[in-house]
Write a protein that holds these residues in place. Structure first.
Motif, PDB file in Angstrom:
ATOM      1  N   PRO A   6       0.817  -1.227   0.000  1.00 51.16           N
ATOM      2  CA  PRO A   6       0.000   0.000   0.000  1.00 51.16           C
ATOM      3  C   PRO A   6       0.847   1.273   0.000  1.00 51.16           C
ATOM      4  O   PRO A   6       0.451   2.282  -0.594  1.00 51.16           O
ATOM      5  CB  PRO A   6      -0.833  -0.129   1.280  1.00 51.16           C
ATOM      6  CG  PRO A   6      -0.904  -1.588   1.550  1.00 51.16           C
ATOM      7  CD  PRO A   6       0.424  -2.112   1.137  1.00 51.16           C
ATOM      8  N   ALA A   7       1.997   1.255   0.675  1.00 51.83           N
ATOM      9  CA  ALA A   7       2.876   2.425   0.646  1.00 51.83           C
ATOM     10  C   ALA A   7       3.422   2.664  -0.752  1.00 51.83           C
ATOM     11  O   ALA A   7       3.572   3.813  -1.197  1.00 51.83           O
ATOM     12  CB  ALA A   7       4.018   2.249   1.640  1.00 51.83           C
ATOM     13  N   LEU A   8       3.708   1.586  -1.465  1.00 53.09           N
ATOM     14  CA  LEU A   8       4.180   1.720  -2.845  1.00 53.09           C
ATOM     15  C   LEU A   8       3.080   2.276  -3.735  1.00 53.09           C
ATOM     16  O   LEU A   8       3.328   3.147  -4.587  1.00 53.09           O
ATOM     17  CB  LEU A   8       4.657   0.359  -3.366  1.00 53.09           C
ATOM     18  CG  LEU A   8       5.783  -0.311  -2.572  1.00 53.09           C
ATOM     19  CD1 LEU A   8       6.078  -1.687  -3.136  1.00 53.09           C
ATOM     20  CD2 LEU A   8       7.035   0.557  -2.576  1.00 53.09           C
ATOM     21  N   LEU A   9       1.853   1.791  -3.545  1.00 57.04           N
ATOM     22  CA  LEU A   9       0.729   2.293  -4.339  1.00 57.04           C
ATOM     23  C   LEU A   9       0.484   3.772  -4.054  1.00 57.04           C
ATOM     24  O   LEU A   9       0.271   4.570  -4.977  1.00 57.04           O
ATOM     25  CB  LEU A   9      -0.526   1.472  -4.031  1.00 57.04           C
ATOM     26  CG  LEU A   9      -1.829   1.966  -4.681  1.00 57.04           C
ATOM     27  CD1 LEU A   9      -1.715   1.941  -6.206  1.00 57.04           C
ATOM     28  CD2 LEU A   9      -3.019   1.134  -4.213  1.00 57.04           C
ATOM     29  N   ALA A  10       0.514   4.150  -2.766  1.00 54.03           N
ATOM     30  CA  ALA A  10       0.309   5.554  -2.409  1.00 54.03           C
ATOM     31  C   ALA A  10       1.380   6.436  -3.045  1.00 54.03           C
ATOM     32  O   ALA A  10       1.096   7.556  -3.493  1.00 54.03           O
ATOM     33  CB  ALA A  10       0.316   5.722  -0.899  1.00 54.03           C
ATOM     34  N   SER A  11       2.604   5.945  -3.111  1.00 54.57           N
ATOM     35  CA  SER A  11       3.684   6.711  -3.745  1.00 54.57           C
ATOM     36  C   SER A  11       3.450   6.840  -5.240  1.00 54.57           C
ATOM     37  O   SER A  11       3.666   7.909  -5.824  1.00 54.57           O
ATOM     38  CB  SER A  11       5.032   6.032  -3.479  1.00 54.57           C
ATOM     39  OG  SER A  11       5.304   5.963  -2.101  1.00 54.57           O
ATOM     40  N   ASP A  12       3.022   5.768  -5.877  1.00 52.33           N
ATOM     41  CA  ASP A  12       2.766   5.826  -7.318  1.00 52.33           C
ATOM     42  C   ASP A  12       1.602   6.760  -7.637  1.00 52.33           C
ATOM     43  O   ASP A  12       1.641   7.512  -8.626  1.00 52.33           O
ATOM     44  CB  ASP A  12       2.480   4.420  -7.852  1.00 52.33           C
ATOM     45  CG  ASP A  12       3.727   3.544  -7.854  1.00 52.33           C
ATOM     46  OD1 ASP A  12       4.839   4.098  -7.848  1.00 52.33           O
ATOM     47  OD2 ASP A  12       3.583   2.310  -7.858  1.00 52.33           O
ATOM     48  N   LEU A  13       0.562   6.740  -6.789  1.00 57.55           N
ATOM     49  CA  LEU A  13      -0.562   7.650  -7.003  1.00 57.55           C
ATOM     50  C   LEU A  13      -0.162   9.098  -6.747  1.00 57.55           C
ATOM     51  O   LEU A  13      -0.827  10.019  -7.220  1.00 57.55           O
ATOM     52  CB  LEU A  13      -1.727   7.272  -6.093  1.00 57.55           C
ATOM     53  CG  LEU A  13      -2.427   5.942  -6.408  1.00 57.55           C
ATOM     54  CD1 LEU A  13      -3.483   5.640  -5.367  1.00 57.55           C
ATOM     55  CD2 LEU A  13      -3.038   5.968  -7.804  1.00 57.55           C
ATOM     56  N   GLY A  14       0.916   9.288  -5.989  1.00 56.49           N
ATOM     57  CA  GLY A  14       1.437  10.629  -5.741  1.00 56.49           C
ATOM     58  C   GLY A  14       2.459  11.066  -6.768  1.00 56.49           C
ATOM     59  O   GLY A  14       3.152  12.064  -6.534  1.00 56.49           O
TER      60      GLY A  14
END
Length: 765
Positions: A271-279
């Motif tokens: 989820p931290a990786l996904l949040a970074s990609d969405l950012g």
């Protein structure tokens, strides 16, 4: 949880049945639910009882007057409440427009900017300029304070005049603060940050060539950052003060520390990786702040707002001051948050020595040679004491191992203050932090070991005064913090493995798609719409619905109506607030119980079928430093002899050592012993060497004492030191019995008969 005791094989070597685990989990879940319901019922009954006790007979006129004044006050408080939120929004917009500078209560100047380093990072070193009336002593060691980069901006260590910065300045120490900027340097990693902070450390040491090396103070995330700096550059790091810092991320107790289950419930680090990609390749610190706020929904969704509303005449200034810091959200690179989650939150690799800052290069916390002070609180739900202290037992499995490594670790436990209170509470700054600063002047003279620190009030009516009591502990004593001897940490190894699988799948199948579809500009737009930001800019002057609020609030402020605090309506409001709080607390307890139950139901069973990794072998006691010290037991000079004699006496005394006694000893014999003429690191080496000798061979240490002082004049000086301590300190009977032994051993009669320096004597042992 208790059932996790069965997740390891029993004496027969047979793992427990998954059905037995599930049955025990169900039983504990029922107990948690019943306790939550009973707690809610008790809180509601207490609120009703307080409300009933406040009721009193009144006339109709009094009742009408109470209602009129209450509702007039309610309307005015409502206006002032929403006006305060409007002002908060304006403050947030102004802070954003100014570039979110550090919120320090002291003037400061930047002396180094890591954005221009060979390995750039968005960090800088700021020197605190002492305010008027504060004098800096050039002979005192400097302080470097590292604030957390965990969603918020820097400044929490100097947020108020009464703060970590304030108490260090008041004691005459130069103070530096490691600050950081809102946007990370593209491509920067945690290794770049650690290297930049190590460079700051060397710079401060060059600017202040004092007897002691710089003290490094780390708050929360800044605590483990300070430990990384100490491990990277142990030659320049002085004592480390680690406040509320999570180091053993799997640790905690059931029904107390729900945050440790988040990684497992989310499936690991993806989820931290996904949040970074969405950012757009950047991780938004607002996500971390949102996680912190979710821990206490009663305060987040009701308590904080009601506290402002109920004390609207006195609370806004404090509320707005804190919200400026709480609402300043900073960013991290994708690589940074990935390293933190993989190595710390989920992987728990730091204490095990497996957290690599470059390929093949791991942070080795055993390389730290400086004393360490750990400050935690039983009221801290973000960094529970187990996470703050358990790494000590991971690093040093036994007390003998810790001592053999020459390490001094002091633990300080507060009974109730919350996580942020460790850093921002004025009372904590005046009491605990001020005593920590005082202790640091003496900490290098402590023999290696683990100490519990307690602050005692000794005021005599002229104002509060404090004394520090240090009690020597065993590493094994840390088990008292655990309910289940850390067997409840076994399932977290399964979480780590699941996280690695999920992260690998995410990087292979999802990351290429999301990163291609979400450019950096889209990430910035999504961040602006984050709920934590929206609730600030939406309630500001850019909202036309609030345009006319300010003059109405000013009118209400100048014509305040005071309600009757003992009246029916005020009592009813308090009853309603207590009921709402109890309902939110019931929700929190049920949520946490369900989450904990789901975590162990999933991972406790999974851990019984996954192959177990071998635990690292415990470190041995016999280190090179210990062997060298024992080999040179009969070598040294007057300072070595004086330190050894003092340690031999202290060994027979009480386990408790008082800072006031240290001060008295320094006053009596400090200049004569010779430690104060050495650098702090050299003095610490003398103490470590002699402590190892006294610890492992006290009889040989006593017998070989004359080898260190061969001249009659030195022996007289040594006996004079011993006599002054014996006559002016409250020594016990066993300690006093050593005094004639010292005199007999050193060959001096009571009248001080000269000893021939050239007479050979047989060495002990």
């Amino acid at each position: 949880m208790a059932e996790i005791r069965t997740t390891r094989p029993d004496a027969t070597g047979v793992p427990p049945s998954p059905f037995a685990i599930q049955a025990r989990l169900a039983e504990l879940y029922r107990e948690r639910c019943a306790a939550a319901f009973q707690g809610c019922l008790d809180a509601t009954l207490a609120a009703n009882s307080a409300w009933a006790a406040a009721l009193k007979p009144v006339t109709p006129a009094q009742s009408l007057g109470d209602a009129a004044t209450y509702w007039a006050d309610f309307a005015q408080r409502s206006l002032l409440f929403w006006d305060t939120l409007r002002r908060r929004g304006n403050d947030w917009l102004a802070h954003e427009a100014a570039g979110k500078p550090p919120l320090l209560a002291f003037p400061w100047e930047i002396v180094a900017d890591a954005r221009g380093y060979e390995r750039p990072a968005n960090y800088a070193l700021a020197r605190i300029l002492p305010p008027d009336g504060v004098a800096i002593d050039a002979d005192k060691r400097p302080y470097i304070i590292i604030d957390p980069r965990a969603g918020h901006g820097p400044g929490i260590g100097g947020f108020k005049p009464e703060s970590e910065v304030g108490v260090a300045l008041s004691a005459g120490h130069p103070v530096y603060v490691v600050i950081f900027f809102p946007e990370p340097v593209p491509g920067q990693t945690l290794a770049d940050v650690a290297q930049a902070e190590a460079a700051f450390l060397r710079l401060v040491a060059e600017r202040h060539p004092t007897r002691g090396r710089p003290v490094i103070v780390g708050n929360c995330q800044g605590g483990w950052a300070a430990m990384l700096v100490g491990a990277l550059d142990p030659e320049h790091a002085g004592p480390l003060v680690i406040n509320g810092a999570p180091m053993s991320y799997w640790a905690g107790n059931d029904a107390e520390n729900p945050m440790r289950y988040a990684g497992g419930l989310l499936g690991g680090s993806w989820p931290a990786l996904l949040a970074s990609d969405l950012g757009g390749g950047v991780f938004d610190g607002a996500h971390l702040v949102e996680n912190f706020e979710s821990l206490n929904p009663a305060n987040t969704h009701f308590g904080k707002a009601y506290g402002l509303f109920s004390k609207i005449d006195t609370e806004p200034a404090r509320f707005l001051e804190f919200e400026r810091w709480w609402g300043g959200y900073y960013l991290m690179n994708r690589q940074e948050i990935a390293w933190i989650v993989d190595n710390l939150f989920v992987g728990n690799r730091l204490a095990a020595g497996r957290a690599e800052w470059e390929e093949g290069k791991a942070f080795d916390l055993r390389a730290i040679r400086s004393p360490i002070i750990l400050f935690a609180s039983l009221g801290d739900t973000i960094t529970p004491p187990q996470q703050a202290f358990n790494w000590v037992a991971d690093l040093y499995p036994t007390t003998a191992d810790l001592k053999a490594n020459g390490q001094v670790i002091v633990g300080l436990m507060h009974e109730s203050v919350g996580h942020l209170g460790i850093f921002v509470s004025g009372s904590v700054a005046r009491r605990e932090h001020a005593q920590i600063v005082d202790l640091l002047d003496y900490i290098e003279h402590l023999p290696p070991g683990l100490y519990g620190m307690k602050v005692e009030e000794t005021g005599n009516g002229s104002g509060p005064a404090y004394d520090v009591v240090l009690r020597e502990l065993e590493v094994e004593d840390l088990q008292r913090l655990q309910k289940y001897a850390r067997k409840d940490e076994v399932p977290f190894e399964a979480v780590r493995r699941v996280s690695e699988l999920n992260a690998a799948a995410y990087e292979t199948f999802v990351h290429p798609v999301v990163s291609a579809w979400v450019p950096r500009e889209t990430g910035a737009a999504l961040r602006a719409l984050h709920p934590l930001r929206m609730r600030r800019w939406a309630l500001s002057d850019i909202n036309p619905a609030l345009a006319a609020l300010a003059p109405w609030a000013d009118l209400a402020r100048s014509h305040r109506v005071r309600r009757d605090e003992a009246g029916f309506w005020a009592a009813t409001e308090r009853r309603s607030a207590a009921g709402i709080t109890a309902a939110w607390d019931f929700y929190r307890q049920m949520r946490d119980a369900s989450a904990e139950n789901l975590f162990y139901a999933t991972y406790a069973s999974l851990s019984t079928v996954l192959p177990r990794t071998e635990e690292p072998a415990a470190a041995t006691e016999g280190t090179a430093a210990l062997r060298e010290a024992m080999a040179r037991i009969d070598e040294g000079g007057f300072t070595d002899a004086a330190v050894r004699a003092c340690l031999l006496m202290a060994r027979l005394g009480p386990k408790e050592r008082r800072l006031s006694t240290f001060k008295r000893i320094r006053e009596l014999v400090g200049r004569d012993v010779g430690l104060l003429a050495l650098s702090a690191s050299d003095a610490a080496r003398v103490v470590r060497r002699q402590a190892a000798i006294v610890e492992h061979a006290p009889d040989a240490a006593m017998a070989s004492l004359p080898d260190l002082v061969r001249k009659a004049e030195e022996r007289r000086r040594l006996l004079d030191v011993v006599d002054r301590l014996g006559n002016r300190l409250g020594l016990g009977p066993e300690q006093r019995a050593l005094l004639p032994r010292f005199r007999d051993l050193l060959g001096l009669a009571p009248a001080g008969i000269p000893v021939e320096s050239g007479v050979p004597r047989q060495k002990a042992g």
